[in-house]
Design a protein around this motif. Sequence first.
Motif, short mmCIF file in Angstrom:
data_model
loop_
_atom_site.label_atom_id
_atom_site.label_comp_id
_atom_site.label_asym_id
_atom_site.label_seq_id
_atom_site.Cartn_x
_atom_site.Cartn_y
_atom_site.Cartn_z
N SER A 88 0.83 -1.22 0.00
CA SER A 88 0.00 0.00 0.00
C SER A 88 0.86 1.26 0.00
O SER A 88 0.56 2.23 -0.71
CB SER A 88 -0.91 0.00 1.23
OG SER A 88 -1.79 -1.10 1.21
N PHE A 89 1.92 1.27 0.81
CA PHE A 89 2.82 2.42 0.84
C PHE A 89 3.51 2.60 -0.51
O PHE A 89 3.72 3.71 -0.98
CB PHE A 89 3.89 2.22 1.93
CG PHE A 89 3.45 2.65 3.30
CD1 PHE A 89 2.20 2.32 3.79
CD2 PHE A 89 4.29 3.38 4.12
CE1 PHE A 89 1.80 2.68 5.05
CE2 PHE A 89 3.89 3.77 5.39
CZ PHE A 89 2.65 3.42 5.86
N PHE A 90 3.87 1.47 -1.14
CA PHE A 90 4.65 1.52 -2.37
C PHE A 90 3.85 2.13 -3.52
O PHE A 90 4.41 2.76 -4.40
CB PHE A 90 5.12 0.11 -2.73
CG PHE A 90 6.21 0.07 -3.76
CD1 PHE A 90 7.46 0.60 -3.48
CD2 PHE A 90 6.00 -0.49 -5.00
CE1 PHE A 90 8.47 0.57 -4.41
CE2 PHE A 90 6.99 -0.52 -5.95
CZ PHE A 90 8.24 0.01 -5.66
N LYS A 91 2.52 1.93 -3.52
CA LYS A 91 1.72 2.46 -4.64
C LYS A 91 1.00 3.75 -4.28
O LYS A 91 0.27 4.30 -5.09
CB LYS A 91 0.70 1.41 -5.09
CG LYS A 91 -0.36 1.06 -4.07
CD LYS A 91 -1.33 0.03 -4.62
CE LYS A 91 -2.48 -0.21 -3.66
NZ LYS A 91 -3.49 -1.13 -4.17
N GLU A 92 1.19 4.26 -3.07
CA GLU A 92 0.52 5.49 -2.63
C GLU A 92 1.10 6.72 -3.35
O GLU A 92 2.30 6.80 -3.58
CB GLU A 92 0.69 5.65 -1.12
CG GLU A 92 0.09 6.91 -0.55
CD GLU A 92 -1.43 6.96 -0.66
OE1 GLU A 92 -2.07 5.94 -0.40
OE2 GLU A 92 -1.96 8.03 -1.01
N GLY A 143 14.05 16.10 -3.97
CA GLY A 143 14.91 15.23 -3.16
C GLY A 143 14.13 14.14 -2.45
O GLY A 143 14.70 13.13 -2.04
N THR A 144 12.82 14.36 -2.27
CA THR A 144 12.01 13.34 -1.58
C THR A 144 10.86 12.86 -2.48
O THR A 144 9.80 12.48 -1.99
CB THR A 144 11.44 13.88 -0.26
OG1 THR A 144 10.64 15.05 -0.54
CG2 THR A 144 12.53 14.23 0.71
N GLU A 145 11.09 12.88 -3.77
CA GLU A 145 10.06 12.37 -4.68
C GLU A 145 9.91 10.86 -4.51
O GLU A 145 10.88 10.17 -4.17
CB GLU A 145 10.44 12.66 -6.14
CG GLU A 145 10.72 14.12 -6.45
CD GLU A 145 12.19 14.49 -6.29
OE1 GLU A 145 12.94 13.68 -5.68
OE2 GLU A 145 12.58 15.55 -6.76
N ILE A 146 8.70 10.37 -4.73
CA ILE A 146 8.48 8.93 -4.79
C ILE A 146 7.99 8.59 -6.20
O ILE A 146 7.78 9.50 -7.02
CB ILE A 146 7.46 8.47 -3.73
CG1 ILE A 146 6.12 9.19 -3.92
CG2 ILE A 146 8.01 8.67 -2.34
CD1 ILE A 146 5.04 8.69 -3.00
N ILE A 147 7.83 7.32 -6.48
CA ILE A 147 7.51 6.92 -7.86
C ILE A 147 6.22 7.59 -8.35
O ILE A 147 6.16 8.09 -9.47
CB ILE A 147 7.39 5.38 -7.94
CG1 ILE A 147 8.75 4.73 -7.72
CG2 ILE A 147 6.85 4.96 -9.30
CD1 ILE A 147 8.73 3.21 -7.74
N GLY A 148 5.19 7.59 -7.52
CA GLY A 148 3.90 8.14 -7.93
C GLY A 148 3.98 9.62 -8.29
O GLY A 148 3.43 10.04 -9.33
N THR A 149 4.64 10.42 -7.48
CA THR A 149 4.73 11.86 -7.77
C THR A 149 5.58 12.12 -9.01
O THR A 149 5.29 13.02 -9.79
CB THR A 149 5.32 12.60 -6.56
OG1 THR A 149 6.60 12.04 -6.23
CG2 THR A 149 4.41 12.48 -5.35
N THR A 150 6.64 11.31 -9.18
CA THR A 150 7.47 11.48 -10.38
C THR A 150 6.70 11.10 -11.64
O THR A 150 6.81 11.77 -12.68
CB THR A 150 8.75 10.62 -10.26
OG1 THR A 150 9.46 11.04 -9.10
CG2 THR A 150 9.63 10.78 -11.48
#
Length: 584
Positions: free
Chosen positions: A521-525, A536-543
């Motif tokens: 769940s965290f990984f796809k949020e 610097g704190t981007e995650i896959i979803g925001t990118t």
Amino acid sequence: MNTSPIRLGGAGMQSLAPSPQQSWRGRDWSGLIQFAVMLMTVLLVAAPLVVIGYQSLQSNALYDPERIWTFASFTHLFSMPEFFVAVANSFKLAIVATIVATSIGVAAAIAIVRFDLPFRSWLEGAMLGPIYISQLVLALGWYVLYGPSGYISLLVRDIFGAVPWNLTSITGMGVLGGIAMAPAVMLYCASSLALGNASLEDAARCVGARPWQVLKSVTIPLLRPAIVYSTLLTFVGGIELLSIPLIFGWSAGLEFFTTFLLRVGNSQITPDYGLLGAAALLLLALVASLVLVQQKLLAHKQRYITVRGKSQRPKPLDIGAWRWAVLALMVVYMLMVVILPLIALIVRSFVEYLTPLVSPWEFFTLDNYKMLMEQELYGRSIWNSLKVSTIGAAVATLMIAIVAAVIQRSESRFARPLEMLAMFPRAVPGMIVGVGFLWLVLWIPGFSALHGTLAILIVAFTMRNLPSAYVSVAPSFMQIGKEIDQSARVVGATWWTTCCKIVFPIARPALIACYLLTFISFFKEYASAVFLYSPGTEIIGTTLLNVWAKGDAGPVAALSVIQLILTLILVAIATRFGKKLNHG
């Protein structure tokens, strides 16, 4: 040699009791721990929502000392025609998505649980698979295949001269939203059907009812609680849908409630925080009121109880040769909405252009993946997602274990309020969670150090996933007999000692499963991160969202494939672990 954590012998039981010679370790900290858990949960769940309400009544941002109390934000909001257009669009999308999701989910649940279909276990796993895949990745796959310039859209236009569907319309997006949420509806209805009492259906058959009449007069009416629950949950999901409106609606000039919030709060040089707070508060009030309606409708659940002491396990209905037609229909559905879009996304990541007019081999390239390795943004996003998921899932699992212990294994006066608090975030859309924590760290002195860090993402994701984490561990805590706790208390063990030495070790498999599910769940949020991340704190979803907005479809497809592969590996691990639990 006794390796069980429950030592029933006299000497073993005495070892659970604190020694009189112990200092602070011998004191009973149970009450303090239960109070601390209650306080921490209140702060986690209520604090960001209170801040949203407070901001909506302020003239300026919370960090501005010149702010004053005012209703100007609400007045401004209600004077904006585009706000009412966005609300109307969201309602239309949610209605279409609810109809589609409920129709598909209920039909699939009945077919898999009640019909004598071949390969039922495989079908059930395949139909539930999209639950673990990010809606953002699914939406990108649909766009690559069925979008205005998608592969199949171009192919159909080339053959027939026109495309019969328009996924950039509200109806088209509603259908996609319904398909994305159908597995959740199926999960709720399938669970209800699996627990149903077969004697009622047998009685209907005895008086000459045919299979379809049994379904219509017995099975579907008894499914009403699950249908009502999933219908309102789907409608709420349609209101807070972000990925599909962003990918399909933004280019078509359509605005929805969530994209309105994103534009007001994140796409302007000077965000209007008061306006954002007023809109967020209205969305929160709307979703919370729908959840209350849901609970009101299900208040008389005694009417639907069918599982008694003499209940029979449900038997599949024999539908004859129709079972092969139903099987074919479900296979075609899975191919069209899940398998082919994901394959198209994978192919798109290896080509410069994907078109039916030219062979993909002529545009074959590895540049999209080279870009992922060469540009720091992509590698950093993947690494940040893994860090947030690994650490965050551990933090969330630890917290929910203690919360569940207070609720299920204690007589604390906080138990009932704590359960309501743990379940409340299901009524809070992801974007609202992000807005609330953003203002919390900007407003409260000392918390600003968390702004734009991975830590605040972990906190926000934990709050958002509290209900699902609690639901995954609560049944295991309830299955542990109360006499085990009582035996430990008899020899002087405190509540906390009993939890640490008996309850948590017994519930360890459920806690590990909770960790794996929370990790996924965290990984796809992504929805709650759009207001919280910084460079610097981007995650896959925001990118994915940012690169998609720039029109770089190739890197987006490659990054989606990476996320998909990692998700499938995690799901495989979780599935394998679940099978070991069932056989253990």
